[in-house]
Structures are given as C-alpha cells and as structure tokens.
Design an enzyme around this catalytic site. Structure first.
Site, short mmCIF file in Angstrom:
data_model
loop_
_atom_site.label_atom_id
_atom_site.label_comp_id
_atom_site.label_asym_id
_atom_site.label_seq_id
_atom_site.Cartn_x
_atom_site.Cartn_y
_atom_site.Cartn_z
CE1 TYR A 138 -3.01 3.08 0.52
CE2 TYR A 138 -3.62 2.21 2.67
CZ TYR A 138 -3.77 3.15 1.66
OH TYR A 138 -4.69 4.15 1.81
CE LYS A 167 -5.81 1.71 -0.97
NZ LYS A 167 -6.33 1.67 0.42
#
Length: 301
Positions: A138, A167
């Site tokens: 992330y 992400k």
C-alpha cells in the site's frame, strides 16, 4: 510466474461498524460483507485506515478478520490491512490473518515512524516474509509520509515472490503508468483513491480499493467495469454523478463522511471512535446536502 487472480475488480476497504457502546458490531459486519459480495465486489479489506484500524486493539482486529472470513464463506478473499506501530506487531497480525483463513494481505508501511528506504523496506519485508499469503503493498505518501517508487517496488518484488500487487494512492496517475510500465508483467497495480478510478484504469490499473463502495457497491462495481471495458462515454456519465461522493473519500474526515453516506443509504451508522467525532453543525449539513442530492439523483444501473 503465474499471476494470482485475487487482484482484480472492486475490493472494498470496509468501515468498522460500532454499536452504541462503540464496540464492534459483528452481526452488522457479517451482513455488510455478504451484501457487498452479493453486489459484485471481489474481495473484502478490513482493518484499513477507513476501517479505523488505528483505534482497534490487536484482539479486536483478529476478531473482526475472523468475522469477515466467516461471512465471506470462501466466495471472495479477505485481505486485511496489516498496520502497526511496531514491526513485531505487524508480523504477528499477518500470521494471525493467515491462521484465520485470509486470502491475502494489504501491507502498510510503518505507522507513525516514517523514515528512509532501508527501514521502510525492512518493515514491509518482515511482514511479507511472515506468511506465504499473496501481498499487496500500500503506497499512500500523503497519509503515511513514505513513498515507494516503482524502482523500489521492483526491488521488493525481486526478493519476495508473494508481493503480487500495489495499491497506488499517491493521487498521481503517472505513478500508475510508471508501475505498469516497469512491473506490469509481474505485479498488478490498483488504484487506491475513489476520485481517481477512471484515470487509474486508463493508466493500466487492474483493481480498485474503494471507499464509498461501502454504501454504493452496485454503482461502484458498474463504474469500474465500464472503465475497464473502455466504455468511456458511459463511464464518464456515471463518474460525473458519482464524483461529489467519491471526493469525500480523499479528505481528512473521510471515515466520518463515508459512514454518513452509509447511514443515509440505509446500510450502517455514523458512529466513530475518538479521537474522531461525528460531524456536527454546518460541516454535517453541507455533507448531508451533497450526499442527499447524489442519492436522489442516483442513476438506475
């Protein structure tokens, strides 16, 4: 290397519902998870920032993850956010998630202590090495004050076979382009901001970790699928309607706002744990005006 199939479509970062005593409402969690899956979502991500992960104890996170796995019942993977103040706790949460039957992990950089590449790398490497589960890194520089460049992601991917996705939440669609160009055959790239879904897909994103989907799963899934199919005129029409709500995902009080959308849509309540407080006064009135207008004008899809 064969690419895992879990990194595709719409993956809701779910809110954590609280009862009147601000304890986790597990019955609602299960209902919400089933509803999201019924409406076409491809995975469930508990314990993220939107899930108020920083206000949940370790045991609460494990209990929440287990409820999600039970409710998902193997239909889609549960992919919890692994965030902690210490690397040791992050590793323990990763292992507990594997034991609970999760299908993957969303690996966050160190919380609060934001430092250089050597330390960031050591932290996420420890988490990714803790289990054999497929991992999504992330990247959210505005929130976490750490930034994984495409080259650094490539370095991690070369050393960790289970790093399968990123992400990307920098807000810069060029970062998606750079990741796809360098790693497209090895790592799947997803868009992590609600108000960048069309731009992210156009740049090559394969999945969307979404927030307002908590209240509007059907509209969110169709929005993503239209963009993915290159049906841009239809996607843009839906996007124009959706955008005032999607923008509520990218401000400081995004948790309060998305829970308020859920309450207005009849799927949740606005309770949050301190230090967050529910919206009041003019701020709440302005948010409700935006939300109610969007819900009144919701297209039939």
């Amino acid at each position: 290397m064969s690419m895992s199939t879990i990194w595709h479509g719409v993956l809701p970062a779910i809110t954590t519902p609280f009862d009147a005593d601000l304890a986790i409402d597990h019955a609602f969690v299960a209902q919400h998870v089933r509803w999201l899956i019924d409406n076409g979502c491809n995975g469930i991500i508990p314990c993220g920032s939107l899930g108020e992960g920083a206000t949940l104890s370790f045991d609460e996170k494990v209990a929440l993850i287990r409820t999600c796995v039970e409710a998902a019942a193997g239909r889609v993977p549960v992919i919890p956010g692994i965030a902690a103040l210490s690397t040791d706790e992050a590793v323990r949460l990763a292992r507990a998630s594997a034991d609970a039957g999760c299908g993957g992990l969303m690996v966050l950089p160190p919380y609060v202590y934001s430092s250089d590449w050597r330390e960031m790398k050591a932290h996420v490497a420890a988490v990714m090495s803790a289990t054999t589960l497929p991992c999504m890194l992330y990247n959210n520089p505005p929130a976490y004050k750490t930034d994984f460049s495409a080259a650094q992601v490539a370095e991690l991917a070369a050393e960790h076979g289970n790093l399968q996705a990123v992400k990307e939440s920098s807000g810069d669609s060029r970062r998606v382009t750079a990741l796809v160009a360098l790693l497209g055959a090895r790592v799947r790239v997803g868009v992590g901001l609600d108000d960048m879904v069309c731009e992210g897909v156009a740049a090559g994103a394969e999945f969307w970790v979404a927030g307002t989907v908590n209240a509007l799963p059907r509209e969110s899934v169709i929005q993503f699928e239209l963009a993915k199919a290159g049906r841009w005129d239809e996607a843009q029409a839906l996007y124009r309607w959706h955008l005032p709500l999607l923008r509520l995902d990218t401000v400081v009080k995004f948790v309060q706002l998305i829970k308020l959308i859920q309450q207005e849509a009849g799927m949740g309540n606005e309770r949050v744990r301190p230090p967050r407080l529910e919206l009041v006064g003019a701020e709440r009135d302005e948010a409700l005006a935006v939300i109610r207008k969007a819900l009144r004008e919701k297209p039939v899809v």
